[in-house]
Design a protein around this motif. Sequence first.
Motif, PDB file in Angstrom:
ATOM      1  N   ALA A 186       0.842  -1.206   0.000  1.00 22.07           N
ATOM      2  CA  ALA A 186       0.000   0.000   0.000  1.00 22.07           C
ATOM      3  C   ALA A 186       0.873   1.251   0.000  1.00 22.07           C
ATOM      4  O   ALA A 186       0.591   2.221  -0.716  1.00 22.07           O
ATOM      5  CB  ALA A 186      -0.938  -0.003   1.206  1.00 22.07           C
ATOM      6  N   LEU A 236       0.942   4.251  -2.562  1.00 24.22           N
ATOM      7  CA  LEU A 236       0.775   5.632  -2.098  1.00 24.22           C
ATOM      8  C   LEU A 236       1.914   6.522  -2.576  1.00 24.22           C
ATOM      9  O   LEU A 236       1.695   7.672  -2.963  1.00 24.22           O
ATOM     10  CB  LEU A 236       0.691   5.682  -0.572  1.00 24.22           C
ATOM     11  N   LYS A 249      -8.883   5.838  -1.802  1.00 25.17           N
ATOM     12  CA  LYS A 249      -8.499   4.425  -1.845  1.00 25.17           C
ATOM     13  C   LYS A 249      -8.045   3.900  -0.485  1.00 25.17           C
ATOM     14  O   LYS A 249      -8.374   2.760  -0.129  1.00 25.17           O
ATOM     15  CB  LYS A 249      -7.365   4.243  -2.866  1.00 25.17           C
ATOM     16  N   TYR A 250      -7.331   4.715   0.299  1.00 30.09           N
ATOM     17  CA  TYR A 250      -6.664   4.181   1.489  1.00 30.09           C
ATOM     18  C   TYR A 250      -7.182   4.673   2.840  1.00 30.09           C
ATOM     19  O   TYR A 250      -6.764   4.137   3.864  1.00 30.09           O
ATOM     20  CB  TYR A 250      -5.156   4.437   1.400  1.00 30.09           C
ATOM     21  N   TRP A 273      -2.654   1.246  10.648  1.00 27.10           N
ATOM     22  CA  TRP A 273      -3.453   0.602   9.618  1.00 27.10           C
ATOM     23  C   TRP A 273      -4.453  -0.358  10.236  1.00 27.10           C
ATOM     24  O   TRP A 273      -4.172  -0.989  11.253  1.00 27.10           O
ATOM     25  CB  TRP A 273      -2.549  -0.164   8.670  1.00 27.10           C
ATOM     26  N   LEU A 331      -6.333  -0.362   5.492  1.00 27.86           N
ATOM     27  CA  LEU A 331      -6.657   1.054   5.338  1.00 27.86           C
ATOM     28  C   LEU A 331      -6.051   1.871   6.475  1.00 27.86           C
ATOM     29  O   LEU A 331      -5.795   1.356   7.564  1.00 27.86           O
ATOM     30  CB  LEU A 331      -8.177   1.252   5.330  1.00 27.86           C
TER      31      LEU A 331
END
Length: 134
Positions: A25, A29, A44-45, A121, A125
Amino acid sequence: MSGKKSKKKEKKAARKFNEKQIKAALKDLKKLLGKGAFIPAMEKYLHDDVQLQEANNEPKVGKEVCLQAEKELLATVTDFAGYTMKNIVVRGNVSYYEAIMEFTTNDGVQHRFEQVNRTKWKDGLIINERYFHA
């Protein structure tokens, strides 16, 4: 005794898997933020219940609140010079990295922010992120 060892191995394996997901991720990013795609990256995150905090300011709570604040900031940006990430570290569900962001706003002011980002996280996410400025 073997039951304890087995659970310890399972936890370690789960942590490693989670760390791999977070590293992937962060790699994504880095690409998104590097080209100035802040809104797509956030969409998205960010977890729906995310908390983002700049230095010692009050945190912004909730994905929609954070997106709106970012859109308002980006509306003032006339030139995006870049966003770089380096020295990325992941341990468990927490990551840290150094970032430099440079941009010019519609009042002609050139901004350069150097910071360390601490990110927690949850389920792939971002649930909590704090920016420590230089």
